[in-house]
Write a protein that holds these residues in place. Structure first.
Motif, PDB file in Angstrom:
ATOM      1  N   PRO A  17       0.867  -1.177   0.000  1.00 18.65           N
ATOM      2  CA  PRO A  17       0.000   0.000   0.000  1.00 18.65           C
ATOM      3  C   PRO A  17       0.904   1.227   0.000  1.00 18.65           C
ATOM      4  O   PRO A  17       1.867   1.292   0.774  1.00 18.65           O
ATOM      5  N   ALA A  19       0.638   5.310   0.056  1.00 21.33           N
ATOM      6  CA  ALA A  19      -0.138   6.546   0.100  1.00 21.33           C
ATOM      7  C   ALA A  19       0.395   7.504  -0.957  1.00 21.33           C
ATOM      8  O   ALA A  19       1.598   7.729  -1.057  1.00 21.33           O
ATOM      9  N   VAL A  21       0.629   7.055  -4.067  1.00 19.23           N
ATOM     10  CA  VAL A  21       1.081   6.330  -5.266  1.00 19.23           C
ATOM     11  C   VAL A  21       0.074   5.252  -5.677  1.00 19.23           C
ATOM     12  O   VAL A  21      -0.173   5.027  -6.856  1.00 19.23           O
ATOM     13  N   PHE A  69      -2.518   4.699   8.651  1.00 14.04           N
ATOM     14  CA  PHE A  69      -1.454   5.014   9.601  1.00 14.04           C
ATOM     15  C   PHE A  69      -2.023   4.918  11.013  1.00 14.04           C
ATOM     16  O   PHE A  69      -3.131   5.362  11.278  1.00 14.04           O
ATOM     17  N   HIS A 131       0.348   0.884   9.669  1.00 10.30           N
ATOM     18  CA  HIS A 131       1.749   1.284   9.707  1.00 10.30           C
ATOM     19  C   HIS A 131       1.942   2.175  10.921  1.00 10.30           C
ATOM     20  O   HIS A 131       1.047   2.951  11.247  1.00 10.30           O
ATOM     21  N   GLN A 174       9.087  -5.516   7.949  1.00  8.67           N
ATOM     22  CA  GLN A 174       9.621  -4.457   7.077  1.00  8.67           C
ATOM     23  C   GLN A 174      11.086  -4.187   7.415  1.00  8.67           C
ATOM     24  O   GLN A 174      11.410  -3.645   8.468  1.00  8.67           O
ATOM     25  N   GLU A 177      15.808  -1.996   4.196  1.00  8.41           N
ATOM     26  CA  GLU A 177      15.934  -1.704   2.761  1.00  8.41           C
ATOM     27  C   GLU A 177      14.684  -1.030   2.200  1.00  8.41           C
ATOM     28  O   GLU A 177      14.709  -0.461   1.101  1.00  8.41           O
ATOM     29  N   ALA A 178      13.566  -1.121   2.917  1.00  9.26           N
ATOM     30  CA  ALA A 178      12.264  -0.731   2.364  1.00  9.26           C
ATOM     31  C   ALA A 178      12.184   0.727   1.963  1.00  9.26           C
ATOM     32  O   ALA A 178      12.707   1.613   2.658  1.00  9.26           O
ATOM     33  N   ILE A 216      12.809  -6.091  -2.167  1.00  7.15           N
ATOM     34  CA  ILE A 216      12.511  -7.224  -3.077  1.00  7.15           C
ATOM     35  C   ILE A 216      12.088  -6.651  -4.435  1.00  7.15           C
ATOM     36  O   ILE A 216      11.099  -5.922  -4.529  1.00  7.15           O
ATOM     37  N   LEU A 235       5.953  -5.985  -2.279  1.00  7.25           N
ATOM     38  CA  LEU A 235       6.859  -5.115  -3.032  1.00  7.25           C
ATOM     39  C   LEU A 235       6.226  -3.736  -3.239  1.00  7.25           C
ATOM     40  O   LEU A 235       5.070  -3.657  -3.683  1.00  7.25           O
ATOM     41  N   GLY A 236       6.981  -2.702  -2.938  1.00 11.94           N
ATOM     42  CA  GLY A 236       6.496  -1.342  -3.176  1.00 11.94           C
ATOM     43  C   GLY A 236       7.198  -0.693  -4.354  1.00 11.94           C
ATOM     44  O   GLY A 236       6.612  -0.506  -5.428  1.00 11.94           O
ATOM     45  N   VAL A 240       6.152   1.217  -8.351  1.00 11.63           N
ATOM     46  CA  VAL A 240       5.921   2.672  -8.458  1.00 11.63           C
ATOM     47  C   VAL A 240       5.965   3.119  -9.917  1.00 11.63           C
ATOM     48  O   VAL A 240       5.237   4.012 -10.333  1.00 11.63           O
ATOM     49  N   TRP A 320       9.825   8.409  -2.550  1.00 10.00           N
ATOM     50  CA  TRP A 320      10.115   7.221  -1.738  1.00 10.00           C
ATOM     51  C   TRP A 320      10.551   6.056  -2.626  1.00 10.00           C
ATOM     52  O   TRP A 320       9.925   5.761  -3.636  1.00 10.00           O
ATOM     53  N   ALA A 321      11.614   5.388  -2.215  1.00  9.00           N
ATOM     54  CA  ALA A 321      12.115   4.226  -2.959  1.00  9.00           C
ATOM     55  C   ALA A 321      13.023   3.411  -2.052  1.00  9.00           C
ATOM     56  O   ALA A 321      13.700   3.956  -1.169  1.00  9.00           O
ATOM     57  N   GLY A 322      13.053   2.095  -2.301  1.00  8.96           N
ATOM     58  CA  GLY A 322      13.872   1.198  -1.494  1.00  8.96           C
ATOM     59  C   GLY A 322      15.315   1.187  -1.966  1.00  8.96           C
ATOM     60  O   GLY A 322      15.648   1.681  -3.048  1.00  8.96           O
TER      61      GLY A 322
HETATM   62  C1  LIG Z   1       6.117   5.167  -2.552  1.00 13.74           C
HETATM   63  C2  LIG Z   1       5.924   4.369  -1.306  1.00 13.74           C
HETATM   64  C3  LIG Z   1       4.887   4.705  -0.435  1.00 13.74           C
HETATM   65  C4  LIG Z   1       4.649   3.924   0.690  1.00 13.74           C
HETATM   66  N1  LIG Z   1       3.562   4.209   1.470  1.00 13.74           N
HETATM   67  C5  LIG Z   1       3.194   3.343   2.454  1.00 13.74           C
HETATM   68  C6  LIG Z   1       1.954   3.482   3.112  1.00 13.74           C
HETATM   69  O1  LIG Z   1       1.173   4.393   2.839  1.00 13.74           O
HETATM   70  N2  LIG Z   1       1.652   2.575   4.073  1.00 13.74           N
HETATM   71  C7  LIG Z   1       2.481   1.517   4.388  1.00 13.74           C
HETATM   72  O2  LIG Z   1       2.131   0.717   5.235  1.00 13.74           O
HETATM   73  N3  LIG Z   1       3.664   1.380   3.776  1.00 13.74           N
HETATM   74  C8  LIG Z   1       4.037   2.245   2.810  1.00 13.74           C
HETATM   75  N4  LIG Z   1       5.223   2.073   2.150  1.00 13.74           N
HETATM   76  C9  LIG Z   1       6.147   0.985   2.576  1.00 13.74           C
HETATM   77  C10 LIG Z   1       5.742  -0.335   1.945  1.00 13.74           C
HETATM   78  O3  LIG Z   1       4.619  -0.857   2.621  1.00 13.74           O
HETATM   79  C11 LIG Z   1       6.845  -1.421   1.986  1.00 13.74           C
HETATM   80  O4  LIG Z   1       7.292  -1.596   3.295  1.00 13.74           O
HETATM   81  C12 LIG Z   1       8.028  -1.098   1.092  1.00 13.74           C
HETATM   82  O5  LIG Z   1       7.618  -0.577  -0.142  1.00 13.74           O
HETATM   83  C13 LIG Z   1       8.851  -2.358   0.848  1.00 13.74           C
HETATM   84  O6  LIG Z   1      10.109  -2.043   0.333  1.00 13.74           O
HETATM   85  P1  LIG Z   1      10.417  -1.851  -1.234  1.00 13.74           P
HETATM   86  O7  LIG Z   1       9.899  -0.489  -1.568  1.00 13.74           O
HETATM   87  O8  LIG Z   1      11.890  -1.945  -1.310  1.00 13.74           O
HETATM   88  O9  LIG Z   1       9.692  -2.917  -1.988  1.00 13.74           O
HETATM   89  C14 LIG Z   1       5.505   2.844   1.008  1.00 13.74           C
HETATM   90  C15 LIG Z   1       6.567   2.542   0.155  1.00 13.74           C
HETATM   91  C16 LIG Z   1       6.785   3.281  -0.992  1.00 13.74           C
HETATM   92  C17 LIG Z   1       7.910   2.903  -1.916  1.00 13.74           C
END
Ligand SMILES: Cc1cc2nc3c(=O)[nH]c(=O)nc-3n(C[C@H](O)[C@H](O)[C@H](O)COP(=O)(O)O)c2cc1C
Length: 348
Positions: A17, A19, A21, A69, A131, A174, A177-178, A216, A235-236, A240, A320-322
């Motif tokens: 999820p 926010a 994006v 949140f 979160h 989490q 790296e996230a 990941i 995966l986030g 994106v 935001w990016a991992g």
């Molecule tokens: C652009 C972006 C926005 C995110 N927003 C949220 C969010 O609104 N709620 C949430 O629980 N996690 C959020 N996350 C964290 C992700 O749930 C997740 O932990 C993360 O994307 C995993 O790492 P990765 O980006 O390397 O795949 C966000 C991550 C990204 C990249």
């Protein structure tokens, strides 16, 4: 029942999820492909959240999750906010403007607004994730009585044990790296545990299913997490770039052209990993004062970014990016899911 059966999905792949994006189109595309779609609703009003859920339900009959949140709300501290406003005044002046005189709590916590709880109960998605913390016990009970699965992010073992103790169904592990905000409950104490270590740690001490999140980007990495004990992966960053996400052109360009990330609290008041721009390189200096509390600092950051964008400068966006963003691939969400499945089948 296995986690996949409980989530009503075919593949152990979740889009995070996100926010700002997430979109109903992205969520539905992932769900229709056999993964779990997601809506990041933490920045929404109850009404816009309802619209997003209903739009997703119109696009898919498959399961998806919604996300909120769950931070401890910080009382307004005008003095702390003013110190941060004063510090960023110079950035506003670069665009011939002045900083706002006060900041707002732009994101209320799920814990403080039962209208969000009622919305979830009414619209009944398959799962709801949180979160930054755990909802109130009565909120958890009402969600579970309605047959909605509950999930909470943990960044360390203490949080995971608290989540399990509260009776939450699923733990999202989490790692450091996230991309995006760390789900850490108390941002002052951070063990910065990597995803693979965290999955093993939580699996060893907790009995809840565990979803691995952080860094990941491909099927091989997903399989590594499954072999370490994760029941699924989330995966986030990898999603994106998808056409159906809400990322703007500058964000998409940064993902491919500047794949260097750093964690900073200077944007929102809570630690979050994103692509290095003015926030990390210019504002988050060691001699800066304390950042205003979350989410007040985010109000200021969003206002500064809007002003900068109006003046043609995209260097203040929260991109935001991992940490593995350099492995990003340009693929539609449905093709990305299919590619992940092929890679997972080949690397078993
Ligand atoms: C652009 C972006 C926005 C995110 N927003 C949220 C969010 O609104 N709620 C949430 O629980 N996690 C959020 N996350 C964290 C992700 O749930 C997740 O932990 C993360 O994307 C995993 O790492 P990765 O980006 O390397 O795949 C966000 C991550 C990204 C990249």
């Amino acid at each position: 029942m296995s986690l996949l059966e409980r989530l009503r999905i075919k593949h152990p792949i979740l889009v995070a999820p996100m926010a700002g994006v997430s979109t109903p189109e992205l969520a539905a595309e992932v769900s229709n492909q056999g993964g779990l779609g997601a809506l990041g609703l933490g920045a929404n009003t109850v009404e816009t959240a309802r619209q997003q859920i209903q739009a997703t339900q119109a696009l898919t009959e498959q399961a998806f999750q919604v996300n909120f949140f769950c931070h401890e709300s910080t009382p307004l501290d005008s003095e702390a906010n003013q110190i941060w406003i004063d510090h960023l005044q110079v950035e506003f002046e670069k665009f011939g403007a002045t900083a706002p005189s006060e900041l707002k709590c732009i994101y209320p916590s799920f814990k403080d607004n039962d209208d969000f709880l009622n919305l979830v109960l009414e619209t009944a998605p398959q799962a709801v994730s949180f979160h930054f913390g755990i909802p109130h016990q009565y909120q958890i009970e009402q969600l579970q009585q309605a047959g909605i699965l509950t999930m909470v992010s943990a960044t360390n073992l203490t949080e995971a044990l608290e989540i399990q103790e509260a009776g939450i169904d699923i733990i999202i592990a989490q790692g450091i790296e996230a991309g995006g905000h760390r789900g850490i409950f108390n941002a002052q104490i951070d063990g910065a545990i990597k995803t693979s270590d965290l999955v093993q740690l939580i699996k060893k001490h907790c009995s809840c299913p565990v979803i691995a999140a952080g860094g990941i980007m491909n099927g091989q990495q997903a399989n590594t997490m499954l072999k370490l004990g994760a029941d699924a992966v989330q995966l986030g960053t990898a999603f994106v770039q998808c056409k159906s996400s809400n990322a703007n052109a500058a964000y998409r360009a940064a993902l491919f052209n500047h794949p260097l990330t750093q964690i900073t609290s200077s944007i929102s008041g809570r630690p979050a990993r994103g692509i290095i721009n003015h926030w990390q390189s210019r504002i988050d200096q060691t001699n800066r004062p304390n950042v205003a509390p979350y989410p007040y600092a985010y109000d200021l950051a969003k206002q500064l970014n809007a002003l900068a964008v109006k003046n043609g400068d995209s260097g203040y966006g929260a991109f935001w990016a991992g940490s593995n963003v350099s492995q990003i691939r340009e693929l539609e969400a449905r093709d990305l899911i299919n590619q992940l499945i092929v890679e997972m089948n080949h690397s078993q």
